[in-house]
Enzyme design. Sequence first.
Site, PDB file in Angstrom:
ATOM      1  N   PRO A  88      16.300 -33.450  12.857  1.00 20.79           N
ATOM      2  CA  PRO A  88      14.996 -33.298  12.185  1.00 20.79           C
ATOM      3  C   PRO A  88      14.155 -32.187  12.805  1.00 20.79           C
ATOM      4  CG  PRO A  88      15.378 -35.583  12.861  1.00 20.79           C
ATOM      5  CD  PRO A  88      16.471 -34.766  13.452  1.00 20.79           C
ATOM      6  N   GLU A 115      19.103 -41.804  19.286  1.00 21.72           N
ATOM      7  CA  GLU A 115      17.862 -41.024  19.434  1.00 21.72           C
ATOM      8  C   GLU A 115      18.157 -39.527  19.492  1.00 21.72           C
ATOM      9  OE1 GLU A 115      15.202 -42.978  19.096  1.00 21.72           O
ATOM     10  OE2 GLU A 115      16.778 -44.502  19.005  1.00 21.72           O
ATOM     11  N   ARG A 153      30.480 -24.038  -1.881  1.00 21.03           N
ATOM     12  CA  ARG A 153      30.394 -23.521  -3.257  1.00 21.03           C
ATOM     13  C   ARG A 153      29.980 -22.056  -3.319  1.00 21.03           C
ATOM     14  NH1 ARG A 153      25.943 -23.849  -5.853  1.00 21.03           N
ATOM     15  NH2 ARG A 153      26.746 -24.709  -7.790  1.00 21.03           N
ATOM     16  N   ASP A 168      23.963 -18.807  -9.705  1.00 17.95           N
ATOM     17  CA  ASP A 168      23.014 -17.702  -9.683  1.00 17.95           C
ATOM     18  C   ASP A 168      21.583 -18.129  -9.944  1.00 17.95           C
ATOM     19  OD1 ASP A 168      25.005 -14.958 -10.993  1.00 17.95           O
ATOM     20  OD2 ASP A 168      24.905 -15.943  -9.046  1.00 17.95           O
TER      21      ASP A 168
HETATM   22  N1  4GX Z   1      18.286 -33.448   9.002  1.00 19.20           N
HETATM   23  N2  4GX Z   1      18.772 -37.282  11.643  1.00 19.20           N
HETATM   24  C1  4GX Z   1      20.332 -36.901  13.495  1.00 19.20           C
HETATM   25  C2  4GX Z   1      20.064 -38.096  15.609  1.00 19.20           C
HETATM   26  C3  4GX Z   1      19.712 -36.842  16.323  1.00 19.20           C
HETATM   27  C4  4GX Z   1      18.404 -36.551  16.757  1.00 19.20           C
HETATM   28  C5  4GX Z   1      18.160 -35.372  17.432  1.00 19.20           C
HETATM   29  C6  4GX Z   1      20.467 -34.838  17.224  1.00 19.20           C
HETATM   30  C7  4GX Z   1      19.201 -34.543  17.693  1.00 19.20           C
HETATM   31  C8  4GX Z   1      18.391 -35.315  10.145  1.00 19.20           C
HETATM   32  C9  4GX Z   1      17.654 -34.590   9.178  1.00 19.20           C
HETATM   33  C10 4GX Z   1      18.034 -36.638  10.671  1.00 19.20           C
HETATM   34  C11 4GX Z   1      18.206 -38.432  12.348  1.00 19.20           C
HETATM   35  C12 4GX Z   1      20.151 -36.981  12.009  1.00 19.20           C
HETATM   36  C13 4GX Z   1      18.414 -38.319  13.840  1.00 19.20           C
HETATM   37  N3  4GX Z   1      20.711 -35.980  16.570  1.00 19.20           N
HETATM   38  N4  4GX Z   1      19.424 -34.565  10.479  1.00 19.20           N
HETATM   39  N5  4GX Z   1      19.818 -38.077  14.164  1.00 19.20           N
HETATM   40  N6  4GX Z   1      16.533 -34.968   8.572  1.00 19.20           N
HETATM   41  O1  4GX Z   1      17.029 -37.173  10.269  1.00 19.20           O
HETATM   42  O2  4GX Z   1      19.367 -33.418   9.789  1.00 19.20           O
END
Ligand code: 4GX
Length: 251
Positions: A88, A115, A153, A168
């Site tokens: 995130p 986490e 894609r 496109d």
């Molecule tokens: N877009 N999540 C990953 C665990 C985490 C946290 C920090 C690595 C670093 C998310 C999103 C997402 C929740 C996936 C926390 N891993 N990933 N996860 N939105 O919310 O990509």
Amino acid sequence: MHFTVLTIFPEMFDPFWGHGIVRRAIENKKIFASAVNIRNYAEDRHQVTDDRPYGGGSGMVMKPEPLAAAIRDANNTLHAAKTVLLTPQGRVFNQQMARELASFEGLILVCGRYEGIDERICHDLIDYEISIGDYVITGGELAGMIIIDAVTRLIPGVLGGEEAAEKDSFSAGLLEHAHYTRPRKFEGREVPEILLSGHHQEIEKWRLESSMMRTLIKRPDLLQKKDLNRQEQAILKKWRLAIEKILKFYN
Ligand code: 4GX
């Protein structure tokens, strides 16, 4: 394009590799894809990949050693691949980023759970931190699939000629025009007459106007950003005149 996904749930990717355009791209050797279990790189007897956070608090953190070993192994196999962490905290993914990622020979996607992962991994072994949007999901796997889908894609030869034109529309900075198929009348609603006429040039004009109208109503931010060509400017001018005519009644 080579995709290597690093995850503690590699089985989540089996149905993803096995369907639709991604499956066809694999069969036609346009992409090479595998999901690798980070647990395989844990050295201890129970193959532990997580641990309690320094400083206390709830939740677990993914240990650095197995992740580092998994990333380095993937990097040795995929020479010149870029590493992507789904988080995130990353840049919010869009079509332009998909195009940039599609230009690389390989992508190593790191999918975290809990986490997150030990901060020292991010600094030393990650090229891109990407978020699929401002909401929280339970692991990076679904986010990784979205990246792989959007990138696949764009790879030459993956979409057939019919499908390729479709991709496109977003590159052009507009939403897709409305689509209709049989029957001509459905629950009292008719297909626009022009689409049945066979006048290809008129149909293209209608579709551009449909694209622009949908973009104006649903995503005005996209229309604001877009560089308009002559034809598109003419359509906006036509709408402006129509609206001004209506507004005169209220002056
Ligand atoms: N877009 N999540 C990953 C665990 C985490 C946290 C920090 C690595 C670093 C998310 C999103 C997402 C929740 C996936 C926390 N891993 N990933 N996860 N939105 O919310 O990509």
